[in-house]
Scaffold this motif. Structure first.
Motif, PDB file in Angstrom:
ATOM      1  N   PRO A 136      11.016  49.104  -8.238  1.00 25.88           N
ATOM      2  CA  PRO A 136       9.868  48.382  -8.774  1.00 25.88           C
ATOM      3  C   PRO A 136       8.866  49.270  -9.495  1.00 25.88           C
ATOM      4  CG  PRO A 136       9.774  48.535  -6.385  1.00 25.88           C
ATOM      5  CD  PRO A 136      11.132  48.981  -6.788  1.00 25.88           C
ATOM      6  N   ASP A 137       8.987  50.593  -9.326  1.00 28.12           N
ATOM      7  CA  ASP A 137       8.104  51.513 -10.047  1.00 28.12           C
ATOM      8  C   ASP A 137       8.838  52.171 -11.215  1.00 28.12           C
ATOM      9  OD1 ASP A 137       5.494  52.595 -10.241  1.00 28.12           O
ATOM     10  OD2 ASP A 137       6.180  54.494  -9.412  1.00 28.12           O
ATOM     11  N   HIS A 142       8.601  38.847   6.248  1.00 19.93           N
ATOM     12  CA  HIS A 142       9.479  39.886   5.718  1.00 19.93           C
ATOM     13  C   HIS A 142       9.120  41.232   6.337  1.00 19.93           C
ATOM     14  CE1 HIS A 142      11.169  37.347   2.473  1.00 19.93           C
ATOM     15  NE2 HIS A 142       9.993  36.739   2.567  1.00 19.93           N
ATOM     16  N   ARG A 143      10.134  41.931   6.791  1.00 21.28           N
ATOM     17  CA  ARG A 143       9.941  43.246   7.393  1.00 21.28           C
ATOM     18  C   ARG A 143      10.486  44.308   6.454  1.00 21.28           C
ATOM     19  NH1 ARG A 143      11.731  43.977  13.493  1.00 21.28           N
ATOM     20  NH2 ARG A 143       9.975  42.506  13.645  1.00 21.28           N
ATOM     21  N   LEU A 144       9.735  45.389   6.295  1.00 24.55           N
ATOM     22  CA  LEU A 144      10.150  46.472   5.409  1.00 24.55           C
ATOM     23  C   LEU A 144      11.006  47.470   6.170  1.00 24.55           C
ATOM     24  CD1 LEU A 144       7.788  45.151   3.868  1.00 24.55           C
ATOM     25  CD2 LEU A 144       7.111  47.421   3.118  1.00 24.55           C
ATOM     26  N   ASP A 145      11.948  48.064   5.464  1.00 25.84           N
ATOM     27  CA  ASP A 145      12.832  49.063   6.037  1.00 25.84           C
ATOM     28  C   ASP A 145      12.461  50.430   5.467  1.00 25.84           C
ATOM     29  OD1 ASP A 145      15.616  50.675   5.524  1.00 25.84           O
ATOM     30  OD2 ASP A 145      15.623  49.620   7.443  1.00 25.84           O
ATOM     31  N   ALA A 146      12.103  51.379   6.348  1.00 23.53           N
ATOM     32  CA  ALA A 146      11.632  52.686   5.919  1.00 23.53           C
ATOM     33  C   ALA A 146      12.673  53.417   5.073  1.00 23.53           C
ATOM     34  CB  ALA A 146      11.244  53.532   7.127  1.00 23.53           C
ATOM     35  N   ALA A 147      13.920  53.391   5.493  1.00 19.69           N
ATOM     36  CA  ALA A 147      14.969  54.089   4.745  1.00 19.69           C
ATOM     37  C   ALA A 147      15.131  53.493   3.353  1.00 19.69           C
ATOM     38  CB  ALA A 147      16.285  54.008   5.513  1.00 19.69           C
ATOM     39  N   ASP A 161       7.809  38.311 -10.684  1.00 22.78           N
ATOM     40  CA  ASP A 161       8.210  39.607 -11.222  1.00 22.78           C
ATOM     41  C   ASP A 161       7.614  40.774 -10.429  1.00 22.78           C
ATOM     42  OD1 ASP A 161       5.786  38.536 -12.292  1.00 22.78           O
ATOM     43  OD2 ASP A 161       5.759  40.083 -13.839  1.00 22.78           O
ATOM     44  N   LEU A 162       6.590  40.491  -9.613  1.00 24.98           N
ATOM     45  CA  LEU A 162       5.974  41.540  -8.798  1.00 24.98           C
ATOM     46  C   LEU A 162       6.431  41.493  -7.342  1.00 24.98           C
ATOM     47  CD1 LEU A 162       2.396  41.414 -10.322  1.00 24.98           C
ATOM     48  CD2 LEU A 162       3.985  43.346 -10.429  1.00 24.98           C
ATOM     49  N   TRP A 163       7.424  40.663  -7.061  1.00 24.04           N
ATOM     50  CA  TRP A 163       7.914  40.526  -5.691  1.00 24.04           C
ATOM     51  C   TRP A 163       8.341  41.865  -5.096  1.00 24.04           C
ATOM     52  CZ3 TRP A 163       8.262  38.296  -1.206  1.00 24.04           C
ATOM     53  CH2 TRP A 163       9.364  38.533  -0.382  1.00 24.04           C
ATOM     54  N   GLU A 164       9.159  42.634  -5.809  1.00 26.34           N
ATOM     55  CA  GLU A 164       9.674  43.896  -5.276  1.00 26.34           C
ATOM     56  C   GLU A 164       8.573  44.924  -5.068  1.00 26.34           C
ATOM     57  OE1 GLU A 164      12.582  44.699  -4.125  1.00 26.34           O
ATOM     58  OE2 GLU A 164      13.521  42.768  -4.563  1.00 26.34           O
ATOM     59  N   HIS A 222       2.955  47.921  -1.862  1.00 26.10           N
ATOM     60  CA  HIS A 222       1.567  47.597  -1.540  1.00 26.10           C
ATOM     61  C   HIS A 222       1.344  47.489  -0.041  1.00 26.10           C
ATOM     62  CE1 HIS A 222       1.609  45.705  -5.815  1.00 26.10           C
ATOM     63  NE2 HIS A 222       1.654  47.027  -5.817  1.00 26.10           N
ATOM     64  N   VAL A 223       2.309  46.907   0.667  1.00 25.07           N
ATOM     65  CA  VAL A 223       2.186  46.808   2.122  1.00 25.07           C
ATOM     66  C   VAL A 223       2.181  48.202   2.751  1.00 25.07           C
ATOM     67  CG1 VAL A 223       3.327  45.978   4.223  1.00 25.07           C
ATOM     68  CG2 VAL A 223       3.186  44.501   2.212  1.00 25.07           C
ATOM     69  N   LEU A 224       3.013  49.091   2.241  1.00 22.25           N
ATOM     70  CA  LEU A 224       3.029  50.468   2.749  1.00 22.25           C
ATOM     71  C   LEU A 224       1.678  51.145   2.512  1.00 22.25           C
ATOM     72  CD1 LEU A 224       4.381  53.020   3.875  1.00 22.25           C
ATOM     73  CD2 LEU A 224       5.177  53.497   1.542  1.00 22.25           C
ATOM     74  N   LEU A 225       1.149  51.048   1.299  1.00 15.33           N
ATOM     75  CA  LEU A 225      -0.132  51.687   0.993  1.00 15.33           C
ATOM     76  C   LEU A 225      -1.255  51.105   1.845  1.00 15.33           C
ATOM     77  CD1 LEU A 225       0.058  52.049  -2.901  1.00 15.33           C
ATOM     78  CD2 LEU A 225       0.237  53.860  -1.184  1.00 15.33           C
ATOM     79  N   GLN A 226      -1.205  49.815   2.088  1.00 17.03           N
ATOM     80  CA  GLN A 226      -2.213  49.204   2.955  1.00 17.03           C
ATOM     81  C   GLN A 226      -2.186  49.848   4.341  1.00 17.03           C
ATOM     82  OE1 GLN A 226      -0.796  45.235   2.478  1.00 17.03           O
ATOM     83  NE2 GLN A 226      -1.740  45.003   0.463  1.00 17.03           N
TER      84      GLN A 226
END
Length: 282
Positions: A121-122, A170-175, A216-219, A224-228
């Protein structure tokens, strides 16, 4: 807690039907929850932002029947807030300077390997060229987040999606953050912050409880959740809506002047006409 959502355009071109759709959905959500609809001007890229486009944003949105609290937050006036956020991450040992140009990154990426993600996404996933480099602080550079360090020990990174397209928890996966996103840019050369950093800091400052924006900003949401979490900020709910597309199925862009709100206005369309064009009820 007061429900707050926002519409956050960049004054780099005319608003088009896709912008109208996003702003109207956000305003409808605010009304449905008895909350507030805020406007934010994302003019962090001063090389492309123009005053006349900002004025046109206000004019087009008011013409559509929308209103918002004033004064409006403008990113160009928030450089100190972004600097504090970067300093917080740097003090935690999570950043490093980067002098790579886009061409350098492309060259370092080499030939694509089967099954290895190349883009996230970046954009192009950064190969880490500057991660261990040492060079003078005076040298012009960007600042990146060391993703591997950033996710160390983090658990239960999650958010709630309210939109129908991705509804649920939705849960984020660190790896996966390391493998499919990599070391994102926090500060671009010649700018106060990247989009990712600025939007997180600004949403927190405005007390946004639901981020309403296009699919289009979903990914990018996982960034953003990580930075928060890293900055100690609360995570809002999200609502990613579908996109308005042209006849060929391509999402609208600001260069698509034929579908600019101002063009429809000049041709005699009413606000109700535009609202119906985007599939909403006046």
């Amino acid at each position: 807690m007061t429900f707050r959502t926002r519409f956050a355009p960049s004054p780099t071109g005319p608003l088009h039907l896709g912008h109208a759709y996003s702003a109207l959905i956000a305003a409808q959500e605010a009304r449905a929850h008895g909350g507030e609809f805020l406007l934010r001007i994302e003019d962090i890229d001063q090389s492309r932002s123009r005053t006349h486009w900002e004025d046109q944003i206000y004019d087009d949105l008011a013409w559509l029947g929308l209103s918002w609290p004033r004064p409006v937050m403008r990113q160009s006036e928030r450089t100190k807030a972004y600097a504090r956020a970067v300093a917080q991450l740097t003090d935690a040992g999570l950043t490093y300077p980067c002098i790579c140009r886009r061409a350098d990154i492309e060259a370092a990426a080499g030939a694509p390997q089967e099954g290895v993600p190349q883009f996230g996404p970046d954009g192009r996933i950064y190969p880490g060229t500057c991660r261990a480099r040492v060079f003078p602080e005076s040298q012009d550079h960007a600042i990146r987040l060391n993703m591997a360090k950033a996710v160390e020990g983090l658990t239960e990174l999650s958010f709630v999606e309210k939109g129908a397209l991705f509804a649920g928890a939705h849960r984020l996966d660190a790896a996966r953050l390391v493998e499919t996103i990599g070391d994102i840019i926090l500060v671009r050369k010649g700018m106060a912050a990247s989009y990712h950093l600025a939007v997180v800091v600004d949403d927190a400052e405005q007390g946004i409880t639901q981020v309403t924006r296009g699919a289009d900003l979903w990914e990018a949401t996982q960034i953003h959740v990580l930075l928060q979490r890293l900055l100690g900020l609360s995570t809002p709910d999200y609502h990613h809506h579908d996109l308005i597309r042209d006849d060929a199925g391509k999402r609208l862009a600001k260069r698509d002047d034929a579908r600019a709100i101002a063009t429809y206005r000049a041709d005699g369309a009413t606000p109700e006409d535009v609202i119906e064009m985007v599939g909403l009820t006046p």
